[in-house]
Write a protein that holds these residues in place. Structure first.
Motif, mmCIF file in Angstrom:
data_model
loop_
_atom_site.group_PDB
_atom_site.id
_atom_site.type_symbol
_atom_site.label_atom_id
_atom_site.label_comp_id
_atom_site.label_asym_id
_atom_site.label_seq_id
_atom_site.Cartn_x
_atom_site.Cartn_y
_atom_site.Cartn_z
ATOM 1 N N HIS A 121 -9.250 -11.473 -35.141
ATOM 2 C CA HIS A 121 -9.485 -10.138 -35.694
ATOM 3 C C HIS A 121 -8.286 -9.570 -36.446
ATOM 4 O O HIS A 121 -8.452 -8.723 -37.311
ATOM 5 C CB HIS A 121 -9.981 -9.158 -34.615
ATOM 6 C CG HIS A 121 -8.887 -8.449 -33.883
ATOM 7 N ND1 HIS A 121 -8.158 -9.033 -32.883
ATOM 8 C CD2 HIS A 121 -8.376 -7.207 -34.026
ATOM 9 C CE1 HIS A 121 -7.257 -8.170 -32.443
ATOM 10 N NE2 HIS A 121 -7.365 -7.047 -33.116
ATOM 11 N N ASP A 122 -7.075 -10.030 -36.152
ATOM 12 C CA ASP A 122 -5.896 -9.462 -36.815
ATOM 13 C C ASP A 122 -5.148 -10.462 -37.699
ATOM 14 O O ASP A 122 -4.045 -10.154 -38.157
ATOM 15 C CB ASP A 122 -4.926 -8.899 -35.760
ATOM 16 C CG ASP A 122 -5.148 -7.404 -35.526
ATOM 17 O OD1 ASP A 122 -5.970 -6.796 -36.244
ATOM 18 O OD2 ASP A 122 -4.498 -6.849 -34.618
ATOM 19 N N ASP A 139 -10.506 -3.788 -29.183
ATOM 20 C CA ASP A 139 -9.312 -3.577 -30.002
ATOM 21 C C ASP A 139 -8.759 -2.173 -29.732
ATOM 22 O O ASP A 139 -7.590 -1.988 -29.406
ATOM 23 C CB ASP A 139 -9.700 -3.748 -31.476
ATOM 24 C CG ASP A 139 -8.502 -3.808 -32.414
ATOM 25 O OD1 ASP A 139 -7.389 -4.068 -31.935
ATOM 26 O OD2 ASP A 139 -8.696 -3.598 -33.631
ATOM 27 N N HIS A 147 -0.941 -8.500 -28.527
ATOM 28 C CA HIS A 147 -2.043 -7.557 -28.732
ATOM 29 C C HIS A 147 -3.372 -8.313 -28.793
ATOM 30 O O HIS A 147 -4.343 -7.942 -28.145
ATOM 31 C CB HIS A 147 -1.836 -6.757 -30.019
ATOM 32 C CG HIS A 147 -3.079 -6.113 -30.550
ATOM 33 N ND1 HIS A 147 -3.675 -5.042 -29.920
ATOM 34 C CD2 HIS A 147 -3.868 -6.425 -31.616
ATOM 35 C CE1 HIS A 147 -4.776 -4.713 -30.602
ATOM 36 N NE2 HIS A 147 -4.913 -5.538 -31.616
HETATM 37 MG MG MG Z 1 -6.134 -5.317 -33.516
#
Ligand code: MG
Length: 402
Positions: A127-128, A216, A98
């Motif tokens: 970001h994750d 995203d 992802h």
């Molecule tokens: Mg994400």
């Protein structure tokens, strides 16, 4: 600047045998020349908490990006859930794949809009990283357990990771990233979280952070359609009433994708992501012009978010998102996986709190600094799905080896 101009490669400008080295200074000059006026520049960074000497070749944002790639938290994304629990199948997205898709979409947007690519890459890659095992259900479980102790949000956890939990130097904890990347990781928590106090408050994020946000949504919307179809969570016909799916299919049909229905679906999914990226790019470019953004600060102080969909495509994407919520994230197979996952995290948390000596020694020490609950929460949040399941067995199954 003049030295830079001499080194710029014109067609046939630098012949074989001439050593070429683009140093940091030259890259900075190139940023000045080539990026849009509203793009962030490495020279304008507010810098790091712990000052360090500059790198000879890389700018501060390039170094941030590289540090994230080499971090432990980044590697663990491979074994963390996106929607499907990691062990459910090898075909589905994990948080790592992802993240790479977000990176791809974000780079497309950043390049077309003349934004700072390395900054976008750093934010996208990180970001994750604050997600606990088992995706959003894992987050909910930890947040509930932490109600009395400051709560748990993955964005705030991402900042804890890059500031406190990663170990790369004896002199200070964390990755020592620039203020721009750190602030961008807080995202929606920027206003509420106590950690946000050190950042100046502006109505908007940097455009580079807005790009990652839009990327995203684009990435997960598309890969969730793809994974949902592949896992037979919903059939292709169920997508038929959605305007954006029909729009994508028209594009796919226009390019003669043959009679194989699987190829047709693949081409339609491909058209879907293209439509979304194309719309984001063009509409954002128009919005930036309309808002007359002429500096990164202007983007932050604008009255609206500059990176986003046109009203028409935006509404169609919202319709698709509503479809996915109902037919995918709340599907009984996903719900069953997730309720099991949730129990695993709750049980682990309770077990560590009941007997802190079951935590590994470095985390026992950590709890002395940050408190038992926060320390246990940091430990759990760092686990992969697989590790959490194994730990559950080791800790709570009396017949299993400890
Ligand atoms: Mg994400």
């Amino acid at each position: 600047m003049s030295r830079t101009r001499e080194r710029t490669i014109e067609p046939g400008g630098i012949g074989a045998g001439t050593p070429i080295l683009f140093t940091r200074e030259e890259r900075l000059a190139r940023e000045e020349r080539e990026l849009a006026p509203y793009a962030m520049r490495a020279t304008r960074s507010r810098g790091r908490r712990h000052p360090e000497p500059e790198d000879r070749f890389r700018t501060v944002f390039e170094r941030d990006r590289d540090r994230i790639i080499h971090s432990t938290a980044f590697r663990r994304l491979e074994y963390k859930t996106q929607v499907f629990v990691n062990h459910e199948g090898d075909y589905y997205r994990t948080r790592l794949t992802h993240t790479l898709e977000v990176l791809q979409v974000a780079r497309s947007l950043a390049c077309a809009l003349g934004l700072h690519e390395a900054l976008v890459e750093a934010i996208a890659l990180a970001h994750d990283i604050g997600h606990p095992p088992f995706g959003h259900k894992g987050e909910e479980a930890l947040d509930e357990k932490m109600t009395e102790h400051g709560g748990f949000r993955h964005n705030r956890q991402a900042l804890r990771i890059v500031d406190l939990l990663e170990n790369r130097r004896a002199a200070y904890p964390g990755l020592n990233l620039t203020a721009e990347v750190r602030e961008s990781l807080l995202k929606g928590e920027r206003k509420r979280a106590p950690e946000a106090a050190e950042f100046e408050s502006h109505p908007q994020f940097l455009l580079e952070a807005q790009v990652v946000d839009a990327a995203d949504e684009t990435a997960y919307t598309n890969h969730d359609v793809d994974d949902g179809l592949k896992a037979e969570i919903f059939p292709e016909e169920a997508l038929e009433p959605l305007a954006i799916w029909r729009r994508a299919r028209r594009v796919a049909e226009g390019e003669a994708s043959g009679s194989d229905p699987r190829m047709r679906v693949r081409r339609t999914v491909n058209a879907l992501i293209k439509i979304m990226i194309g719309d984001l790019t063009e509409h954002s470019s128009r919005t930036i012009a309309r808002l007359r953004l002429d500096s990164p600060e202007a983007g932050r102080d604008a009255s609206e978010t500059a990176i986003g969909h046109s009203p028409e495509i935006g509404a169609e994407v919202a319709e698709l998102r509503a479809f996915l919520r109902k037919n995918f994230y709340e599907h009984y197979r996903v719900t069953r996986m997730m309720s099991k996952a949730r129990r695993v995290l709750e049980a682990l948390f309770d077990a560590y709190i009941a007997n802190p000596r079951t935590l590994p020694p470095p985390f026992q020490e950590w709890t002395e600094k940050v408190g038992l609950e926060r320390g246990a929460c940091d430990y759990i949040a760092g686990m992969t799905d697989r590790f959490a399941r194994d730990e559950y067995r080791r800790l709570l199954d009396p017949l299993e080896r400890a």
